[in-house]
Scaffold this active site. Structure first.
Site, short mmCIF file in Angstrom:
data_model
loop_
_atom_site.label_atom_id
_atom_site.label_comp_id
_atom_site.label_asym_id
_atom_site.label_seq_id
_atom_site.Cartn_x
_atom_site.Cartn_y
_atom_site.Cartn_z
CD GLU A 1 -3.35 -0.24 2.00
OE1 GLU A 1 -3.02 0.29 3.07
OE2 GLU A 1 -4.52 -0.60 1.77
CG HIS B 1 8.10 -29.56 -0.49
ND1 HIS B 1 8.71 -30.75 -0.81
CD2 HIS B 1 8.80 -29.06 0.56
CE1 HIS B 1 9.72 -30.97 0.02
NE2 HIS B 1 9.79 -29.95 0.87
CE LYS C 1 -12.31 1.15 0.79
NZ LYS C 1 -11.76 2.14 1.71
O1 PA5 Z 1 -3.35 1.02 5.92
C1 PA5 Z 1 -4.43 1.56 5.68
O2 PA5 Z 1 -4.60 2.78 5.78
C2 PA5 Z 1 -5.61 0.70 5.28
O3 PA5 Z 1 -5.22 -0.62 5.09
C3 PA5 Z 1 -6.68 0.78 6.36
O4 PA5 Z 1 -6.12 0.35 7.56
C4 PA5 Z 1 -7.87 -0.12 5.99
O5 PA5 Z 1 -8.38 0.24 4.75
C5 PA5 Z 1 -8.96 0.00 7.05
O6 PA5 Z 1 -9.34 1.33 7.20
P1 PA5 Z 1 -10.19 1.83 8.43
O7 PA5 Z 1 -9.37 1.67 9.64
O8 PA5 Z 1 -10.50 3.25 8.13
O9 PA5 Z 1 -11.43 0.97 8.49
#
Ligand code: PA5
Length: 436
Positions: free
Chosen positions: A289, A310, A424
């Site tokens: 990310e 394996h 989303k």
């Molecule tokens: O690292 C990040 O910012 C994302 O992976 C969020 O943690 C994830 O999308 C969950 O978001 P939220 O805590 O707003 O529900």
């Protein structure tokens, strides 16, 4: 004391000292950008100084609440997704065996997860189990609006209220969310749930040392002070503008960027301890990310050896030469299992009788690394003395810091995730949500 070392012994053919010296200026510039908060996403740098700023009162409150939960619940459900779930799971699973679920003499709740999936079968089974088990839950969402945890919370809040009654259910729910806004914040206020705050300037994937990670880890019975201390120890080393060779985060960032520029587009994290599988999952989310944007970024992947030798072993040895490996080597185990002597030696294994399983595992690691190097795969080793809270705290902070530095070397914003929104929008449109 720092118990983590970045070892270059299998890198000779791929990364020279001259190349590290050449890239060092760039690495140090990226470090300065991070330390001075002058780069992209600088409103999300709270994690950099977080370990040293964690308040003793917060730790005491978390431990107190965790003990109360442990007294009333056999199972603790942690609802969250991405950065709001993976840090806690990585630490808890690193410290317990996957076989712990079968232990009958547990003194702390067993932690299970929800909100990380939309699988109907998963929730049906979860409800079936929770029908028969004393449980409590925490719901974690920084935005307070993420669909997966929100759906899970709606289902389990309803279940909990039916099982215990509304008043008792309220005492079994803790919300971890934004201080001021979001649907979860509003529900928690209305219902009077106990709440913990996720600091504004700490993004999900950098939040393991906030209540997001610390509460579930403490409920599971692990030492959050040692975890935080480990992170503090690493913070005090890697944030220093010292030689890249004395700074494991900078050395790791340098090596992976040199290799990326040579066409090694995939970084495979390799664990030889199955309990580290979710450490690799946490790392994948952190790096995927943070770096994967603007058409750039190393693809983080992971395997558990020797199991996956394996399955994926063939590809790594002999497939497209686009892989670099980062091996997590744990020097000592926490226990000992005797390999018994057998007079008949029908399986021919008596030659192993004087060895520990850890020694055998280390031979597998070394043999595999040599084979992969011969096959053209660079192998970086991240060596740690042991698996415990302190070492994991050190490892997590080192990985976070190296990720921030690497992201700035790539010239991306390591602290946003605009790409996550695309699915989303489509999902909401297909579901008929207003405004989509
Ligand atoms: O690292 C990040 O910012 C994302 O992976 C969020 O943690 C994830 O999308 C969950 O978001 P939220 O805590 O707003 O529900």
């Amino acid at each position: 004391m720092i118990q983590i070392k970045v070892d270059r012994k299998y890198l000779d053919r791929f990364v020279s000292t001259e190349e590290i010296d050449t890239i060092a200026g760039e690495v140090i510039d990226a470090q300065k950008t991070l330390n001075t908060g002058s780069g992209k996403g600088n409103d999300f740098l709270g994690w950099v100084t977080l370990p040293n700023e964690i308040d003793n009162d917060l730790i005491a409150r978390i431990k107190h609440d965790a003990d109360l939960i442990a007294q009333k619940a056999k199972v603790y459900v942690v609802i969250g997704i991405g950065g709001s779930y993976l840090g806690a799971r990585a630490v808890i699973e690193a410290l317990q065996s996957e076989l712990s679920v079968l232990e009958t003499n547990r003194t702390r709740p067993y932690i299970i997860y929800a909100g990380h999936t939309l699988s109907e079968d998963y929730y049906a089974k979860l409800i079936e189990i929770l029908d028969k088990t004393d449980y409590a839950l925490t719901v974690i969402s920084k935005s307070g609006t993420t669909t997966e945890p929100a759906v899970a919370f709606r289902i389990l809040k309803n279940h909990l209220e039916k099982k215990y009654g509304i008043e008792e259910a309220r005492t079994r729910i803790i919300a971890i969310t934004d201080q001021k806004k979001g649907a979860l914040h509003d529900i928690a206020h209305k219902e009077g749930y106990q709440m913990y705050v996720i600091p504004d300037n700490v993004g999900g994937r950098y939040s393991v040392l906030t209540p997001v990670g610390l509460l579930p880890i403490a409920v599971a019975g692990y030492d959050i002070e040692a975890l935080v201390k480990g992170a503090q120890e690493m913070q005090s080393v890697v944030t220093q503008e010292i030689s890249i060779y004395d700074n494991p985060a900078l050395l790791y960032a340098a090596i992976r960027n040199i290799l990326y520029r040579k066409g090694k587009n995939i970084e495979m994290m390799v664990a030889y301890e199955p309990t580290l599988r979710f450490v690799a999952e946490w790392w994948k989310q952190l790096y995927g990310e943070s770096e994967g944007k603007d058409g750039k970024g190393i693809l983080p992947h992971s395997v558990t050896f020797t199991t996956d030798l394996h399955s994926m072993g063939q590809y790594i040895q002999d497939g497209e030469r686009i892989i670099m490996e980062t091996v997590l080597k744990v020097n000592t185990s926490n226990s000992y299992v005797n390999i018994p002597y057998d007079e008949a030696d029908g399986d021919g294994l008596n030659y192993l009788q004087q060895k520990t399983l850890t020694e055998i595992n280390h031979c597998a690691l070394e043999g595999t690394a040599i084979a992969h190097v011969d096959g053209g795969v660079p192998v970086t080793t991240i060596e740690m003395d042991n698996i415990n809270e302190n070492v994991i705290g050190q490892l997590f902070y080192m990985m976070e810091y190296a990720c921030g530095v690497s992201g700035y070397m790539l010239k991306v914003n390591p602290f946003d995730q605009p790409g996550v929104e695309a699915y989303k929008r489509n999902m909401f449109h297909l579901l008929g949500k207003k405004g989509y």
